[in-house]
Design a protein around this motif. Structure first.
Motif, PDB file in Angstrom:
ATOM      1  N   MET A   1     -13.066  13.101  10.809  1.00 34.14           N
ATOM      2  CA  MET A   1     -13.220  11.644  10.875  1.00 34.14           C
ATOM      3  C   MET A   1     -12.103  11.036  11.717  1.00 34.14           C
ATOM      4  N   MET A   2     -12.461  10.129  12.590  1.00 37.38           N
ATOM      5  CA  MET A   2     -11.471   9.466  13.429  1.00 37.38           C
ATOM      6  C   MET A   2     -10.699   8.415  12.645  1.00 37.38           C
ATOM      7  N   ILE A   3      -9.506   8.103  13.140  1.00 40.23           N
ATOM      8  CA  ILE A   3      -8.636   7.093  12.551  1.00 40.23           C
ATOM      9  C   ILE A   3      -8.369   6.026  13.601  1.00 40.23           C
ATOM     10  N   LEU A   4      -8.196   4.791  13.169  1.00 37.89           N
ATOM     11  CA  LEU A   4      -7.839   3.710  14.078  1.00 37.89           C
ATOM     12  C   LEU A   4      -6.327   3.522  14.043  1.00 37.89           C
ATOM     13  N   ASN A   5      -5.703   3.443  15.230  1.00 34.34           N
ATOM     14  CA  ASN A   5      -4.265   3.189  15.277  1.00 34.34           C
ATOM     15  C   ASN A   5      -3.966   1.980  16.144  1.00 34.34           C
ATOM     16  N   CYS A   6      -2.780   1.405  15.958  1.00 32.38           N
ATOM     17  CA  CYS A   6      -2.380   0.230  16.726  1.00 32.38           C
ATOM     18  C   CYS A   6      -0.865   0.235  16.914  1.00 32.38           C
ATOM     19  N   ASP A   7      -0.419  -0.224  18.085  1.00 27.87           N
ATOM     20  CA  ASP A   7       1.005  -0.377  18.356  1.00 27.87           C
ATOM     21  C   ASP A   7       1.479  -1.669  17.705  1.00 27.87           C
ATOM     22  N   VAL A   8       2.461  -1.567  16.822  1.00 27.62           N
ATOM     23  CA  VAL A   8       2.902  -2.729  16.047  1.00 27.62           C
ATOM     24  C   VAL A   8       4.424  -2.844  16.100  1.00 27.62           C
ATOM     25  N   GLY A   9       4.937  -3.934  15.537  1.00 30.71           N
ATOM     26  CA  GLY A   9       6.370  -4.182  15.575  1.00 30.71           C
ATOM     27  C   GLY A   9       6.857  -4.565  16.959  1.00 30.71           C
ATOM     28  N   GLU A  10       5.935  -5.029  17.812  1.00 32.27           N
ATOM     29  CA  GLU A  10       6.274  -5.352  19.195  1.00 32.27           C
ATOM     30  C   GLU A  10       6.349  -6.854  19.458  1.00 32.27           C
ATOM     31  N   GLY A  11       6.051  -7.671  18.439  1.00 33.01           N
ATOM     32  CA  GLY A  11       6.100  -9.107  18.622  1.00 33.01           C
ATOM     33  C   GLY A  11       4.916  -9.685  19.347  1.00 33.01           C
ATOM     34  N   CYS A  12       3.870  -8.863  19.559  1.00 30.02           N
ATOM     35  CA  CYS A  12       2.683  -9.329  20.288  1.00 30.02           C
ATOM     36  C   CYS A  12       1.622  -9.915  19.363  1.00 30.02           C
ATOM     37  N   LEU A  13       1.734  -9.629  18.080  1.00 26.13           N
ATOM     38  CA  LEU A  13       0.707 -10.063  17.142  1.00 26.13           C
ATOM     39  C   LEU A  13       1.304 -10.153  15.749  1.00 26.13           C
ATOM     40  N   SER A  14       0.518 -10.691  14.833  1.00 24.58           N
ATOM     41  CA  SER A  14       0.911 -10.695  13.428  1.00 24.58           C
ATOM     42  C   SER A  14       0.559  -9.341  12.834  1.00 24.58           C
ATOM     43  N   ASP A  15       1.574  -8.512  12.581  1.00 32.07           N
ATOM     44  CA  ASP A  15       1.311  -7.161  12.090  1.00 32.07           C
ATOM     45  C   ASP A  15       0.504  -7.164  10.795  1.00 32.07           C
ATOM     46  N   GLU A  16       0.744  -8.152   9.944  1.00 34.03           N
ATOM     47  CA  GLU A  16      -0.003  -8.211   8.686  1.00 34.03           C
ATOM     48  C   GLU A  16      -1.495  -8.420   8.931  1.00 34.03           C
ATOM     49  N   SER A  17      -1.855  -9.025  10.053  1.00 36.40           N
ATOM     50  CA  SER A  17      -3.261  -9.319  10.329  1.00 36.40           C
ATOM     51  C   SER A  17      -4.037  -8.096  10.779  1.00 36.40           C
ATOM     52  N   VAL A  18      -3.338  -7.029  11.198  1.00 34.32           N
ATOM     53  CA  VAL A  18      -4.057  -5.854  11.696  1.00 34.32           C
ATOM     54  C   VAL A  18      -3.831  -4.592  10.865  1.00 34.32           C
ATOM     55  N   ILE A  19      -2.676  -4.477  10.239  1.00 42.18           N
ATOM     56  CA  ILE A  19      -2.334  -3.201   9.600  1.00 42.18           C
ATOM     57  C   ILE A  19      -3.297  -2.837   8.475  1.00 42.18           C
ATOM     58  N   PHE A  21      -6.342  -2.950   8.536  1.00 41.55           N
ATOM     59  CA  PHE A  21      -7.585  -2.408   9.091  1.00 41.55           C
ATOM     60  C   PHE A  21      -7.394  -1.069   9.803  1.00 41.55           C
ATOM     61  N   ILE A  22      -6.165  -0.589   9.895  1.00 41.78           N
ATOM     62  CA  ILE A  22      -5.906   0.650  10.631  1.00 41.78           C
ATOM     63  C   ILE A  22      -5.434   1.754   9.698  1.00 41.78           C
ATOM     64  N   GLY A  23      -5.407   2.977  10.228  1.00 45.97           N
ATOM     65  CA  GLY A  23      -4.921   4.104   9.431  1.00 45.97           C
ATOM     66  C   GLY A  23      -3.571   4.601   9.878  1.00 45.97           C
ATOM     67  N   GLN A  24      -3.173   4.217  11.114  1.00 42.59           N
ATOM     68  CA  GLN A  24      -1.904   4.671  11.676  1.00 42.59           C
ATOM     69  C   GLN A  24      -1.217   3.516  12.388  1.00 42.59           C
ATOM     70  N   ALA A  25       0.048   3.301  12.049  1.00 38.26           N
ATOM     71  CA  ALA A  25       0.832   2.222  12.652  1.00 38.26           C
ATOM     72  C   ALA A  25       1.914   2.812  13.536  1.00 38.26           C
ATOM     73  N   ASN A  26       1.827   2.552  14.841  1.00 38.52           N
ATOM     74  CA  ASN A  26       2.811   3.040  15.794  1.00 38.52           C
ATOM     75  C   ASN A  26       3.901   1.983  15.920  1.00 38.52           C
ATOM     76  N   ASN A  41      10.445  -4.557   8.291  1.00 38.19           N
ATOM     77  CA  ASN A  41       9.324  -5.358   7.803  1.00 38.19           C
ATOM     78  C   ASN A  41       7.995  -4.686   8.101  1.00 38.19           C
ATOM     79  N   THR A  42       7.877  -4.075   9.280  1.00 37.11           N
ATOM     80  CA  THR A  42       6.638  -3.400   9.642  1.00 37.11           C
ATOM     81  C   THR A  42       6.409  -2.176   8.772  1.00 37.11           C
ATOM     82  N   VAL A  43       7.466  -1.444   8.483  1.00 38.40           N
ATOM     83  CA  VAL A  43       7.366  -0.310   7.544  1.00 38.40           C
ATOM     84  C   VAL A  43       6.891  -0.802   6.187  1.00 38.40           C
TER      85      VAL A  43
END
Length: 238
Positions: A1-19, A21-26, A41-43
């Motif tokens: 099964m595939m997992i969805l990942n996203c680059d976070v902690g970069e100040g480009c988005l609200s991390d709480e709004s995406v994390i 929905f994903i399985g892996q946080a970069n 905070n992202t951890v």
């Protein structure tokens, strides 16, 4: 099964709004973006959502968001990986969670996929970090040599494709400077993700279909079109 990942902690988005929905946080390691407080905070958010934590190290080039190629020695790349990954590991340990994998960022990621020397230096860096860390790299039709190097060193590879990036005919990401590098519509993003899930293939910018073995699909945190539909993409993967 595939997992969805996203680059976070970069100040480009609200991390709480995406994390959620994903399985892996970069998580950016404070070099191309973020800092110790953002990392902590992202951890915290990832832990609360039972999301895997990955380190997202970069070239030391905050001005250009780590997206310009650099020429470093293998030893310099190794140290770059050790310092940034160890920094996130220290922060994660304070919250009783572990960093599970590493995904290089930007130009470092692209050069890793083009240069066996850069790839090997990153592997060397992982071997000098605490614990057992997997390495996330670009899924590609021809990875035999990289797989051999990883296996020899006991490193597990996580193969990722991109929901919102166009591919060239060689199976690499189309350079951001080229027209069409970022998929421009929600329909295009969803079509690419469906194709990856249903057929294990990608269609290049010129219409060629390439087979891809994929473990994880990335949504770029700085692409509003993709982030806006991350909930829908998560449903597709499930």
């Amino acid at each position: 099964m595939m997992i969805l990942n996203c680059d976070v902690g970069e100040g480009c988005l609200s991390d709480e709004s995406v994390i959620s929905f994903i399985g892996q946080a970069n998580i950016a390691c404070g070099v191309h973006a973020g800092d110790a407080d953002v990392m902590a905070n992202t951890v915290r958010i990832a832990k609360a959502n039972a999301v895997q934590i990955g380190a997202h190290p970069s070239y030391n080039d905050r001005e250009n968001f780590g997206r310009l190629p650099m020429t470093l020695t293998s030893e310099q790349i190794k140290q770059l990986i050790i310092e940034q990954v160890s920094s996130l590991q220290h922060i994660a340990k304070q919250q009783s969670v572990e960093v599970q994998y590493v995904k290089p960022h930007g130009a470092l990621y692209n050069q890793m996929m083009q240069s066996e020397q850069v790839f090997s230096a990153i592997i060397d860096g992982l071997l000098h970090c605490h614990g057992s860390l997997a390495l996330m790299i670009l899924a590609h039709p021809n990875l035999q040599r990289y797989q051999e190097i990883a296996k020899k060193n006991g490193i597990v590879l996580i193969l990722e494709a991109f929901a919102d990036r166009a591919y060239d005919d060689a199976g690499y990401l189309l350079k951001r400077s080229e027209k069409g590098a970022l998929l421009a519509t929600p329909q295009a993003v969803q079509k690419q993700v469906k194709q990856l899930i249903e057929n294990s293939t990608i269609t290049t910018i010129n219409g060629h279909v390439l087979p891809l073995q994929v473990d994880s699909i990335c949504v770029h945190g700085d692409n509003p079109i993709a982030v806006a539909q991350i909930e829908q993409l998560a449903k597709l993967i499930k």
